[in-house]
Design an enzyme around this catalytic site. Structure first.
Site, PDB file in Angstrom:
ATOM      1  N   CYS A   1     -52.553  12.586 -45.198  1.00  0.00           N
ATOM      2  CA  CYS A   1     -51.196  12.139 -44.891  1.00  0.00           C
ATOM      3  C   CYS A   1     -50.375  13.305 -44.352  1.00  0.00           C
ATOM      4  O   CYS A   1     -50.283  14.349 -44.998  1.00  0.00           O
ATOM      5  CB  CYS A   1     -50.542  11.569 -46.148  1.00  0.00           C
ATOM      6  SG  CYS A   1     -49.025  10.690 -45.806  1.00  0.00           S
TER       7      CYS A   1
ATOM      8  N   CYS B   1     -55.528   8.958 -50.844  1.00  0.00           N
ATOM      9  CA  CYS B   1     -55.883   9.525 -49.541  1.00  0.00           C
ATOM     10  C   CYS B   1     -55.243  10.886 -49.328  1.00  0.00           C
ATOM     11  O   CYS B   1     -55.514  11.552 -48.347  1.00  0.00           O
ATOM     12  CB  CYS B   1     -55.493   8.588 -48.410  1.00  0.00           C
ATOM     13  SG  CYS B   1     -53.724   8.521 -48.132  1.00  0.00           S
TER      14      CYS B   1
ATOM     15  N   CYS C   1     -53.322   4.134 -48.160  1.00  0.00           N
ATOM     16  CA  CYS C   1     -54.600   4.345 -48.844  1.00  0.00           C
ATOM     17  C   CYS C   1     -55.671   4.454 -47.760  1.00  0.00           C
ATOM     18  O   CYS C   1     -55.373   4.303 -46.582  1.00  0.00           O
ATOM     19  CB  CYS C   1     -54.901   3.263 -49.873  1.00  0.00           C
ATOM     20  SG  CYS C   1     -55.187   1.617 -49.237  1.00  0.00           S
TER      21      CYS C   1
END
Length: 142
Positions: A91, A87, A13
């Site tokens: 990533c 998020c 996150c």
């Protein structure tokens, strides 16, 4: 299972201070160490959300010794399952990895009454993940 054959999961996150820490705490606790657990954030906070810590202590999971960590490409590469929590785009994506995005409210700035349902939803999702990984919960009472 040997160290090299344990499944591994990474929870990501933004601040690595609430949702991802609670998920990592539950997975560590409920798997009894049968799953390698990582958590990280794209912009880690200075400390874990104290209300998240309190909510986890209520169910017997102590995450007080954890610290927010920065997301690295190596952590993603080393994980079998990568679970993002708000998020998404930051990533790194590697072919052949299993990715999930868990839509969960952010506990940041919320009181314990608001964080408890988030905690409970995370626990439910972690139990489902354990089942999908073929790992029997070691501490189902949490």
């Amino acid at each position: 299972m040997t160290e090299t054959t344990r499944p591994s999961a990474l929870f990501v996150c933004v601040h690595n201070a609430g949702r991802s820490q609670m998920a990592a705490g539950f997975l560590q606790h409920l798997s009894g160490g049968a799953v390698e657990v990582r958590s990280a954030g794209s912009m880690p906070a200075d400390q874990i959300n104290p209300v998240a810590v309190e909510a986890m202590l209520e169910v017997g999971v102590d995450i007080r010794d954890q610290q927010p960590k920065v997301l690295t490409t190596d952590a993603v590469r080393a994980s079998d399952v990568v679970i993002t929590m708000g998020c998404g785009d930051v990533c790194p994506i590697f072919p052949g990895k299993r990715y999930e995005d868990w839509q969960l409210d952010d506990p940041a700035g919320q009181g314990i009454e608001s964080v408890r349902p988030i905690r409970d939803e995370i626990r439910t999702r972690v139990l489902t993940l354990l089942d999908e990984l073929g790992v029997e919960p070691a501490a189902a009472t949490a």
